[in-house]
Design a protein around this motif. Structure first.
Motif, PDB file in Angstrom:
ATOM      1  N   VAL A  94       0.836  -1.203   0.000  1.00  0.00           N
ATOM      2  CA  VAL A  94       0.000   0.000   0.000  1.00  0.00           C
ATOM      3  C   VAL A  94       0.871   1.253   0.000  1.00  0.00           C
ATOM      4  O   VAL A  94       0.577   2.226  -0.709  1.00  0.00           O
ATOM      5  CB  VAL A  94      -0.983  -0.011   1.191  1.00  0.00           C
ATOM      6  CG1 VAL A  94      -1.673   1.339   1.347  1.00  0.00           C
ATOM      7  CG2 VAL A  94      -2.018  -1.124   0.999  1.00  0.00           C
ATOM      8  N   ALA A  95       1.966   1.250   0.741  1.00  0.00           N
ATOM      9  CA  ALA A  95       2.862   2.416   0.778  1.00  0.00           C
ATOM     10  C   ALA A  95       3.441   2.697  -0.602  1.00  0.00           C
ATOM     11  O   ALA A  95       3.500   3.856  -1.038  1.00  0.00           O
ATOM     12  CB  ALA A  95       3.983   2.179   1.789  1.00  0.00           C
ATOM     13  N   VAL A  96       3.856   1.648  -1.298  1.00  0.00           N
ATOM     14  CA  VAL A  96       4.398   1.797  -2.655  1.00  0.00           C
ATOM     15  C   VAL A  96       3.328   2.337  -3.593  1.00  0.00           C
ATOM     16  O   VAL A  96       3.578   3.223  -4.420  1.00  0.00           O
ATOM     17  CB  VAL A  96       4.955   0.442  -3.158  1.00  0.00           C
ATOM     18  CG1 VAL A  96       5.143   0.449  -4.666  1.00  0.00           C
ATOM     19  CG2 VAL A  96       6.268   0.124  -2.471  1.00  0.00           C
ATOM     20  N   LEU A  97       2.133   1.814  -3.469  1.00  0.00           N
ATOM     21  CA  LEU A  97       1.035   2.232  -4.340  1.00  0.00           C
ATOM     22  C   LEU A  97       0.653   3.689  -4.097  1.00  0.00           C
ATOM     23  O   LEU A  97       0.468   4.465  -5.051  1.00  0.00           O
ATOM     24  CB  LEU A  97      -0.167   1.320  -4.105  1.00  0.00           C
ATOM     25  CG  LEU A  97      -1.263   1.352  -5.148  1.00  0.00           C
ATOM     26  CD1 LEU A  97      -0.718   1.035  -6.529  1.00  0.00           C
ATOM     27  CD2 LEU A  97      -2.368   0.376  -4.778  1.00  0.00           C
ATOM     28  N   ILE A  98       0.553   4.079  -2.836  1.00  0.00           N
ATOM     29  CA  ILE A  98       0.213   5.476  -2.518  1.00  0.00           C
ATOM     30  C   ILE A  98       1.303   6.416  -3.016  1.00  0.00           C
ATOM     31  O   ILE A  98       1.013   7.502  -3.547  1.00  0.00           O
ATOM     32  CB  ILE A  98      -0.031   5.651  -1.004  1.00  0.00           C
ATOM     33  CG1 ILE A  98      -1.277   4.880  -0.566  1.00  0.00           C
ATOM     34  CG2 ILE A  98      -0.157   7.134  -0.637  1.00  0.00           C
ATOM     35  CD1 ILE A  98      -2.582   5.346  -1.181  1.00  0.00           C
ATOM     36  N   ALA A  99       2.558   6.020  -2.895  1.00  0.00           N
ATOM     37  CA  ALA A  99       3.659   6.851  -3.414  1.00  0.00           C
ATOM     38  C   ALA A  99       3.503   7.058  -4.916  1.00  0.00           C
ATOM     39  O   ALA A  99       3.710   8.166  -5.426  1.00  0.00           O
ATOM     40  CB  ALA A  99       4.998   6.199  -3.099  1.00  0.00           C
ATOM     41  N   GLU A 182      -3.434   6.307   3.176  1.00  0.00           N
ATOM     42  CA  GLU A 182      -2.668   5.057   3.232  1.00  0.00           C
ATOM     43  C   GLU A 182      -3.287   4.101   4.256  1.00  0.00           C
ATOM     44  O   GLU A 182      -3.435   2.904   3.982  1.00  0.00           O
ATOM     45  CB  GLU A 182      -1.218   5.365   3.581  1.00  0.00           C
ATOM     46  CG  GLU A 182      -0.276   4.215   3.338  1.00  0.00           C
ATOM     47  CD  GLU A 182       1.183   4.642   3.386  1.00  0.00           C
ATOM     48  OE1 GLU A 182       1.985   3.875   3.954  1.00  0.00           O
ATOM     49  OE2 GLU A 182       1.510   5.722   2.857  1.00  0.00           O
ATOM     50  N   ARG A 183      -3.679   4.642   5.400  1.00  0.00           N
ATOM     51  CA  ARG A 183      -4.284   3.801   6.433  1.00  0.00           C
ATOM     52  C   ARG A 183      -5.635   3.247   5.963  1.00  0.00           C
ATOM     53  O   ARG A 183      -5.942   2.065   6.173  1.00  0.00           O
ATOM     54  CB  ARG A 183      -4.464   4.595   7.734  1.00  0.00           C
ATOM     55  CG  ARG A 183      -4.960   3.754   8.892  1.00  0.00           C
ATOM     56  CD  ARG A 183      -4.847   4.457  10.240  1.00  0.00           C
ATOM     57  NE  ARG A 183      -5.590   5.709  10.283  1.00  0.00           N
ATOM     58  CZ  ARG A 183      -5.014   6.912  10.337  1.00  0.00           C
ATOM     59  NH1 ARG A 183      -3.705   7.037  10.341  1.00  0.00           N
ATOM     60  NH2 ARG A 183      -5.752   8.009  10.389  1.00  0.00           N
ATOM     61  N   ALA A 184      -6.430   4.077   5.293  1.00  0.00           N
ATOM     62  CA  ALA A 184      -7.734   3.629   4.816  1.00  0.00           C
ATOM     63  C   ALA A 184      -7.594   2.523   3.769  1.00  0.00           C
ATOM     64  O   ALA A 184      -8.315   1.514   3.818  1.00  0.00           O
ATOM     65  CB  ALA A 184      -8.504   4.814   4.225  1.00  0.00           C
TER      66      ALA A 184
END
Length: 200
Positions: A94-99, A182-184
């Motif tokens: 998710v972190a990679v995707l949000i970035a 990111e949390r959602a």
């Protein structure tokens, strides 16, 4: 003999220079289309920013739509390189995707509108969706059932939970921070239970 030895070197150097120019044009076009609507960016704008002639762009890409096709392919390769995450690590995925969405999400929203009337953009969007789906199959391989309708259902849920449109809803429409977004997204992915039947 000396001339024969120099010729391949010159041809190799020329090919490398041509490829460098091509990549520079693609990078420049993508940068401009990231900031503006497709129709707002002309070949003349791209040529000026890339410090080449319009004819150079036409010679290499055949025109604006050919350039858009090539730029979409080039960008897809860059996105694939940037989206490296360990399979099964939902937080890292998710972190990679949000970035990625923080860099390209707004442009994706504009391209979605342009896709309705510009074939090159429609092809780029279709390619990006296919690429995203294949990436999800790879990084969530441990969360997906072995096969059949259950796998397809779980993959569709993961796709919906990680789609750029959801990022846009949270970040732009609802005004959530990057951390909240990111949390959602993380919580949505975690909530998907692939073992649960879609019939239940």
């Amino acid at each position: 003999m000396e001339k024969a030895e120099r010729r391949p070197y010159r041809m190799g150097a020329r090919a490398a220079a041509m490829e460098a120019t091509r990549t520079h044009i693609l990078r420049t076009a993508v940068a401009l289309w990231m900031q503006h609507w497709y129709d707002e960016v002309t070949l003349a704008d791209i040529a000026k920013a890339a410090e080449v002639s319009v004819q150079t762009i036409v010679n290499r890409f055949g025109g604006k739509e050919g350039l858009a096709d090539a730029a979409a392919d080039w960008l897809a390769g860059r996105v694939a390189d940037d989206r490296r995450a360990p399979a099964g690590d939902v937080k890292a995925i998710v972190a990679v995707l949000i970035a990625d969405y923080e860099l390209h999400g707004d442009a994706n929203a504009r391209w979605g509108v342009d896709a309705e009337r510009i074939p090159a953009i429609a092809r780029a969007i279709a390619g990006a969706r296919s690429q995203h789906r294949a990436w999800l199959e790879q990084v969530f391989s441990d969360r997906l059932p072995a096969g059949g309708p259950a796998r397809e259902h779980a993959l569709n849920l993961h796709y919906a939970a990680t789609d750029v449109a959801l990022w846009k809803l949270w970040r732009r429409d609802l005004g959530l921070s990057r951390e909240e977004t990111e949390r959602a997204m993380h919580d949505m992915v975690i909530a998907i239970d692939p073992r649960r039947s879609s019939d239940e």
